[in-house]
Design a protein around this motif. Structure first.
Motif, PDB file in Angstrom:
ATOM      1  N   ARG A  54      29.837  33.557  36.480  1.00  0.00           N
ATOM      2  CA  ARG A  54      29.925  33.911  35.069  1.00  0.00           C
ATOM      3  C   ARG A  54      31.091  33.172  34.422  1.00  0.00           C
ATOM      4  O   ARG A  54      32.147  33.043  35.005  1.00  0.00           O
ATOM      5  CB  ARG A  54      30.090  35.416  34.900  1.00  0.00           C
ATOM      6  N   ALA A  55      30.868  32.687  33.227  1.00  0.00           N
ATOM      7  CA  ALA A  55      31.893  31.945  32.488  1.00  0.00           C
ATOM      8  C   ALA A  55      32.668  32.890  31.577  1.00  0.00           C
ATOM      9  O   ALA A  55      32.151  33.910  31.125  1.00  0.00           O
ATOM     10  CB  ALA A  55      31.248  30.841  31.668  1.00  0.00           C
ATOM     11  N   LYS A  56      33.912  32.520  31.317  1.00  0.00           N
ATOM     12  CA  LYS A  56      34.744  33.239  30.352  1.00  0.00           C
ATOM     13  C   LYS A  56      34.804  32.400  29.082  1.00  0.00           C
ATOM     14  O   LYS A  56      34.597  31.181  29.122  1.00  0.00           O
ATOM     15  CB  LYS A  56      36.161  33.423  30.897  1.00  0.00           C
ATOM     16  N   VAL A  57      35.092  33.047  27.972  1.00  0.00           N
ATOM     17  CA  VAL A  57      35.238  32.323  26.706  1.00  0.00           C
ATOM     18  C   VAL A  57      36.281  31.221  26.853  1.00  0.00           C
ATOM     19  O   VAL A  57      36.086  30.097  26.384  1.00  0.00           O
ATOM     20  CB  VAL A  57      35.614  33.291  25.561  1.00  0.00           C
ATOM     21  N   SER A  58      37.361  31.510  27.541  1.00  0.00           N
ATOM     22  CA  SER A  58      38.443  30.526  27.700  1.00  0.00           C
ATOM     23  C   SER A  58      37.991  29.270  28.449  1.00  0.00           C
ATOM     24  O   SER A  58      38.614  28.220  28.325  1.00  0.00           O
ATOM     25  CB  SER A  58      39.642  31.155  28.410  1.00  0.00           C
ATOM     26  N   ASP A  59      36.882  29.364  29.207  1.00  0.00           N
ATOM     27  CA  ASP A  59      36.352  28.184  29.891  1.00  0.00           C
ATOM     28  C   ASP A  59      35.830  27.136  28.905  1.00  0.00           C
ATOM     29  O   ASP A  59      35.689  25.970  29.254  1.00  0.00           O
ATOM     30  CB  ASP A  59      35.210  28.569  30.840  1.00  0.00           C
ATOM     31  N   PHE A  60      35.547  27.560  27.676  1.00  0.00           N
ATOM     32  CA  PHE A  60      34.957  26.665  26.686  1.00  0.00           C
ATOM     33  C   PHE A  60      35.891  26.347  25.516  1.00  0.00           C
ATOM     34  O   PHE A  60      35.475  25.710  24.557  1.00  0.00           O
ATOM     35  CB  PHE A  60      33.656  27.274  26.153  1.00  0.00           C
ATOM     36  N   ILE A  61      37.120  26.805  25.583  1.00  0.00           N
ATOM     37  CA  ILE A  61      38.086  26.545  24.512  1.00  0.00           C
ATOM     38  C   ILE A  61      39.054  25.469  24.981  1.00  0.00           C
ATOM     39  O   ILE A  61      39.591  25.551  26.087  1.00  0.00           O
ATOM     40  CB  ILE A  61      38.850  27.839  24.139  1.00  0.00           C
ATOM     41  N   PRO A  62      39.295  24.447  24.145  1.00  0.00           N
ATOM     42  CA  PRO A  62      40.219  23.387  24.548  1.00  0.00           C
ATOM     43  C   PRO A  62      41.608  23.928  24.832  1.00  0.00           C
ATOM     44  O   PRO A  62      42.061  24.870  24.184  1.00  0.00           O
ATOM     45  CB  PRO A  62      40.268  22.454  23.340  1.00  0.00           C
ATOM     46  N   THR A  63      42.261  23.334  25.785  1.00  0.00           N
ATOM     47  CA  THR A  63      43.641  23.698  26.090  1.00  0.00           C
ATOM     48  C   THR A  63      44.539  22.846  25.206  1.00  0.00           C
ATOM     49  O   THR A  63      44.464  21.617  25.240  1.00  0.00           O
ATOM     50  CB  THR A  63      43.956  23.410  27.576  1.00  0.00           C
ATOM     51  N   TRP A  64      45.373  23.505  24.427  1.00  0.00           N
ATOM     52  CA  TRP A  64      46.237  22.758  23.513  1.00  0.00           C
ATOM     53  C   TRP A  64      47.327  22.036  24.279  1.00  0.00           C
ATOM     54  O   TRP A  64      47.699  20.929  23.959  1.00  0.00           O
ATOM     55  CB  TRP A  64      46.820  23.684  22.452  1.00  0.00           C
ATOM     56  N   PHE A  65      47.871  22.682  25.259  1.00  0.00           N
ATOM     57  CA  PHE A  65      48.903  22.068  26.083  1.00  0.00           C
ATOM     58  C   PHE A  65      48.619  22.425  27.530  1.00  0.00           C
ATOM     59  O   PHE A  65      48.225  23.541  27.826  1.00  0.00           O
ATOM     60  CB  PHE A  65      50.305  22.573  25.702  1.00  0.00           C
ATOM     61  N   LYS A  66      48.845  21.488  28.426  1.00  0.00           N
ATOM     62  CA  LYS A  66      48.610  21.742  29.843  1.00  0.00           C
ATOM     63  C   LYS A  66      49.604  22.760  30.389  1.00  0.00           C
ATOM     64  O   LYS A  66      49.292  23.579  31.209  1.00  0.00           O
ATOM     65  CB  LYS A  66      48.735  20.444  30.641  1.00  0.00           C
ATOM     66  N   ARG A  67      50.843  22.667  29.936  1.00  0.00           N
ATOM     67  CA  ARG A  67      51.896  23.537  30.448  1.00  0.00           C
ATOM     68  C   ARG A  67      52.615  24.152  29.263  1.00  0.00           C
ATOM     69  O   ARG A  67      52.888  23.485  28.279  1.00  0.00           O
ATOM     70  CB  ARG A  67      52.865  22.665  31.266  1.00  0.00           C
ATOM     71  N   ARG A  68      52.910  25.417  29.369  1.00  0.00           N
ATOM     72  CA  ARG A  68      53.682  26.069  28.311  1.00  0.00           C
ATOM     73  C   ARG A  68      55.118  25.597  28.370  1.00  0.00           C
ATOM     74  O   ARG A  68      55.699  25.489  29.448  1.00  0.00           O
ATOM     75  CB  ARG A  68      53.649  27.582  28.469  1.00  0.00           C
ATOM     76  N   LYS A  69      55.663  25.309  27.215  1.00  0.00           N
ATOM     77  CA  LYS A  69      57.053  24.882  27.155  1.00  0.00           C
ATOM     78  C   LYS A  69      57.956  26.105  27.150  1.00  0.00           C
ATOM     79  O   LYS A  69      57.578  27.183  26.682  1.00  0.00           O
ATOM     80  CB  LYS A  69      57.301  24.056  25.894  1.00  0.00           C
ATOM     81  N   THR A  70      59.161  25.904  27.661  1.00  0.00           N
ATOM     82  CA  THR A  70      60.155  26.973  27.632  1.00  0.00           C
ATOM     83  C   THR A  70      60.700  27.073  26.207  1.00  0.00           C
ATOM     84  O   THR A  70      60.598  26.121  25.424  1.00  0.00           O
ATOM     85  CB  THR A  70      61.317  26.669  28.591  1.00  0.00           C
ATOM     86  N   PRO A  71      61.289  28.208  25.852  1.00  0.00           N
ATOM     87  CA  PRO A  71      61.904  28.321  24.526  1.00  0.00           C
ATOM     88  C   PRO A  71      62.939  27.222  24.269  1.00  0.00           C
ATOM     89  O   PRO A  71      63.020  26.701  23.159  1.00  0.00           O
ATOM     90  CB  PRO A  71      62.555  29.711  24.551  1.00  0.00           C
ATOM     91  N   ALA A  72      63.688  26.838  25.295  1.00  0.00           N
ATOM     92  CA  ALA A  72      64.688  25.778  25.123  1.00  0.00           C
ATOM     93  C   ALA A  72      64.010  24.441  24.806  1.00  0.00           C
ATOM     94  O   ALA A  72      64.491  23.673  23.957  1.00  0.00           O
ATOM     95  CB  ALA A  72      65.549  25.648  26.371  1.00  0.00           C
ATOM     96  N   GLU A  73      62.883  24.148  25.459  1.00  0.00           N
ATOM     97  CA  GLU A  73      62.151  22.906  25.188  1.00  0.00           C
ATOM     98  C   GLU A  73      61.557  22.927  23.773  1.00  0.00           C
ATOM     99  O   GLU A  73      61.584  21.918  23.068  1.00  0.00           O
ATOM    100  CB  GLU A  73      61.044  22.706  26.213  1.00  0.00           C
ATOM    101  N   ILE A  74      61.041  24.067  23.371  1.00  0.00           N
ATOM    102  CA  ILE A  74      60.491  24.193  22.023  1.00  0.00           C
ATOM    103  C   ILE A  74      61.595  23.995  20.994  1.00  0.00           C
ATOM    104  O   ILE A  74      61.409  23.304  19.989  1.00  0.00           O
ATOM    105  CB  ILE A  74      59.799  25.560  21.836  1.00  0.00           C
ATOM    106  N   TRP A  75      62.764  24.590  21.236  1.00  0.00           N
ATOM    107  CA  TRP A  75      63.890  24.444  20.315  1.00  0.00           C
ATOM    108  C   TRP A  75      64.296  22.971  20.204  1.00  0.00           C
ATOM    109  O   TRP A  75      64.584  22.494  19.102  1.00  0.00           O
ATOM    110  CB  TRP A  75      65.057  25.311  20.753  1.00  0.00           C
ATOM    111  N   GLN A  76      64.283  22.241  21.301  1.00  0.00           N
ATOM    112  CA  GLN A  76      64.620  20.819  21.256  1.00  0.00           C
ATOM    113  C   GLN A  76      63.591  20.057  20.414  1.00  0.00           C
ATOM    114  O   GLN A  76      63.957  19.158  19.658  1.00  0.00           O
ATOM    115  CB  GLN A  76      64.706  20.237  22.673  1.00  0.00           C
TER     116      GLN A  76
END
Length: 98
Positions: A54-76
């Motif tokens: 069985r597939a999940k909805v998330s299986d068909f939604i594009p991934t915006w970023f491969k890895r989540r950035k840390t708050p420090a990386e986002i701030w930079q």
């Protein structure tokens, strides 16, 4: 509203905060979030065909970023965007004022 009007009304800090938010959450314009609706339809159709897995909805939604950035990386990223737009950083005082 034109880009010129938007820039006249919005500070560089607010604009870079919105840019960072959109990088995390995906497009702000709901017309562009049809990826979620399409994912729901695709998962429903896929699952209605009786597949073994069985597939999940998330299986068909594009991934915006491969890895989540840390708050420090986002701030930079925010600081870089702010600098690119000619903004500056004001340090807060001990009393919490700007």
């Amino acid at each position: 509203m034109t880009v010129r009007e938007l820039l006249a009304r919005t500070s560089s800090r607010e604009l870079t905060e919105w840019m960072a938010y959109e990088k995390i959450t995906g497009p702000l314009d709901t017309r562009l979030r049809t990826d979620i609706a399409a994912g729901i339809v695709a998962a429903t159709v896929h699952n209605s065909q009786g597949p073994k897995k069985r597939a999940k909805v998330s299986d068909f939604i594009p991934t915006w970023f491969k890895r989540r950035k840390t708050p420090a990386e986002i701030w930079q990223d925010v600081l870089k965007a702010n600098a690119a737009l000619g903004g500056s950083i004001r340090e807060r005082t001990q009393e919490g004022g700007s």
